[in-house]
Design a protein around this motif. Sequence first.
Motif, short mmCIF file in Angstrom:
data_model
loop_
_atom_site.label_atom_id
_atom_site.label_comp_id
_atom_site.label_asym_id
_atom_site.label_seq_id
_atom_site.Cartn_x
_atom_site.Cartn_y
_atom_site.Cartn_z
N GLU A 110 0.84 -1.21 0.00
CA GLU A 110 0.00 0.00 0.00
C GLU A 110 0.88 1.26 0.00
OE1 GLU A 110 -3.78 1.92 0.12
OE2 GLU A 110 -3.37 -0.23 -0.02
N PHE A 111 1.94 1.25 0.81
CA PHE A 111 2.87 2.38 0.86
C PHE A 111 3.53 2.58 -0.50
CE2 PHE A 111 7.28 3.84 1.58
CZ PHE A 111 7.01 5.12 2.04
N LYS A 112 3.98 1.49 -1.12
CA LYS A 112 4.61 1.56 -2.44
C LYS A 112 3.64 2.14 -3.46
CE LYS A 112 6.66 -1.40 -5.96
NZ LYS A 112 5.62 -1.58 -6.95
N ASP A 113 2.38 1.69 -3.44
CA ASP A 113 1.38 2.22 -4.37
C ASP A 113 1.18 3.72 -4.16
OD1 ASP A 113 1.07 -0.32 -5.39
OD2 ASP A 113 -0.81 -0.71 -4.34
N TRP A 114 1.07 4.15 -2.89
CA TRP A 114 0.91 5.58 -2.60
C TRP A 114 2.14 6.36 -3.04
CZ3 TRP A 114 4.09 8.44 0.65
CH2 TRP A 114 3.70 9.77 0.84
N ARG A 139 6.34 12.59 -0.63
CA ARG A 139 6.79 11.35 -1.27
C ARG A 139 8.30 11.38 -1.51
NH1 ARG A 139 1.59 11.89 -4.34
NH2 ARG A 139 0.27 10.27 -3.46
N CYS A 140 8.83 12.52 -1.87
CA CYS A 140 10.27 12.61 -2.12
C CYS A 140 11.09 12.33 -0.87
CB CYS A 140 10.63 13.98 -2.71
SG CYS A 140 10.17 14.10 -4.45
N ALA A 141 10.51 12.53 0.29
CA ALA A 141 11.21 12.19 1.53
C ALA A 141 11.50 10.69 1.59
CB ALA A 141 10.39 12.63 2.74
N PHE A 142 10.74 9.91 0.84
CA PHE A 142 10.90 8.46 0.82
C PHE A 142 11.42 7.96 -0.53
CE2 PHE A 142 7.40 9.47 3.72
CZ PHE A 142 7.88 8.89 4.89
N LYS A 161 12.79 4.08 -11.89
CA LYS A 161 12.14 4.57 -13.11
C LYS A 161 10.95 5.47 -12.76
CE LYS A 161 13.57 0.83 -16.11
NZ LYS A 161 13.17 -0.30 -16.95
N VAL A 162 10.20 5.10 -11.74
CA VAL A 162 9.06 5.93 -11.31
C VAL A 162 9.58 7.25 -10.75
CG1 VAL A 162 7.10 6.09 -9.73
CG2 VAL A 162 7.59 3.93 -10.89
N ALA A 163 10.65 7.20 -9.97
CA ALA A 163 11.22 8.43 -9.40
C ALA A 163 11.64 9.38 -10.52
CB ALA A 163 12.41 8.10 -8.50
N LEU A 164 12.29 8.86 -11.54
CA LEU A 164 12.69 9.70 -12.68
C LEU A 164 11.48 10.28 -13.41
CD1 LEU A 164 15.67 7.68 -14.14
CD2 LEU A 164 15.75 9.98 -13.19
N GLU A 190 0.00 15.87 -7.23
CA GLU A 190 1.33 16.39 -7.48
C GLU A 190 1.35 17.44 -8.59
OE1 GLU A 190 4.08 13.22 -8.19
OE2 GLU A 190 3.75 12.33 -6.23
N GLU A 191 0.20 17.99 -8.93
CA GLU A 191 0.11 18.90 -10.06
C GLU A 191 0.42 20.35 -9.72
OE1 GLU A 191 -2.59 16.94 -9.12
OE2 GLU A 191 -1.97 15.29 -10.39
N ASN A 192 0.77 20.64 -8.48
CA ASN A 192 1.05 22.02 -8.09
C ASN A 192 2.18 22.60 -8.93
OD1 ASN A 192 -0.80 21.71 -6.05
ND2 ASN A 192 0.72 21.25 -4.50
N LYS A 193 1.94 23.78 -9.50
CA LYS A 193 3.00 24.44 -10.25
C LYS A 193 3.88 25.25 -9.32
CE LYS A 193 0.70 24.63 -14.67
NZ LYS A 193 0.26 25.45 -15.78
N ILE A 194 3.30 25.74 -8.25
CA ILE A 194 4.04 26.57 -7.29
C ILE A 194 3.85 25.97 -5.91
CG2 ILE A 194 4.25 28.86 -6.27
CD1 ILE A 194 3.12 29.96 -8.90
N ARG A 195 4.93 25.88 -5.17
CA ARG A 195 4.87 25.33 -3.82
C ARG A 195 5.32 26.40 -2.84
NH1 ARG A 195 5.83 21.00 -7.02
NH2 ARG A 195 4.51 19.25 -6.50
N TYR A 196 4.35 27.16 -2.31
CA TYR A 196 4.69 28.22 -1.36
C TYR A 196 5.20 27.63 -0.06
CZ TYR A 196 2.36 31.38 -4.54
OH TYR A 196 2.01 32.09 -5.64
N ASN A 197 4.54 26.63 0.42
CA ASN A 197 4.92 26.00 1.68
C ASN A 197 5.34 24.57 1.34
OD1 ASN A 197 5.31 25.32 4.29
ND2 ASN A 197 3.26 25.85 5.00
N PHE A 198 6.51 24.45 0.76
CA PHE A 198 6.89 23.22 0.09
C PHE A 198 7.07 22.00 0.98
CE2 PHE A 198 11.44 22.71 0.90
CZ PHE A 198 11.75 23.94 1.45
N LEU A 199 7.21 22.13 2.26
CA LEU A 199 7.35 20.94 3.10
C LEU A 199 6.04 20.49 3.73
CD1 LEU A 199 10.69 21.33 5.06
CD2 LEU A 199 10.13 19.71 3.28
N ARG A 200 5.12 21.40 3.91
CA ARG A 200 3.91 21.04 4.63
C ARG A 200 2.78 20.70 3.67
NH1 ARG A 200 3.46 24.03 10.15
NH2 ARG A 200 1.95 22.39 10.23
N LYS A 201 2.28 19.52 3.81
CA LYS A 201 1.09 19.08 3.10
C LYS A 201 1.24 19.11 1.58
CE LYS A 201 -1.71 20.48 6.94
NZ LYS A 201 -2.56 21.45 7.51
N ASP A 202 2.42 18.88 1.08
CA ASP A 202 2.63 18.81 -0.36
C ASP A 202 2.93 17.35 -0.70
OD1 ASP A 202 3.40 20.64 -2.90
OD2 ASP A 202 4.56 18.79 -2.84
#
Length: 110
Positions: free
Chosen positions: A59-63, A87-90, A97-100, A70-82
């Motif tokens: 389930e974690f892998k699927d998420w 996902r990039c933290a993991f 290939k998915v990461a790329l 993930e469609e945000n063009k601008i991330r004002y508060n890039f660590l919180r609730k994005d």
Amino acid sequence: MLKFSNIDKFLDELGINDGQLYTTLKKLDSEGLVIKDVVHQEGVPSKHKYSIIEDGKEEFKDWLENFNEEENKIRYNFLRKDALITRCAFIKHMNKKVALRKVRKQIEIT
């Protein structure tokens, strides 16, 4: 297995508070994705230890590898609730290939 040397610092940087964490753990437990062991201790509150099971890992892998929210063009508060930043933290647990694809998609939309 996910391991963090300082989980409190990691969660704080992501903007996750105890209420969010324990609500999520309770939900994961009720869905059978983790196992909770209660360790009783003398003179202090019992310790709750959570272990992820195979279904939880899947389930974690699927998420982790999906592209939802993930469609945000601008991330004002890039660590919180994005979703992407969380996902990039993991990312080390993600298929390369998915990461790329995730990185390339973000380059395209920015």
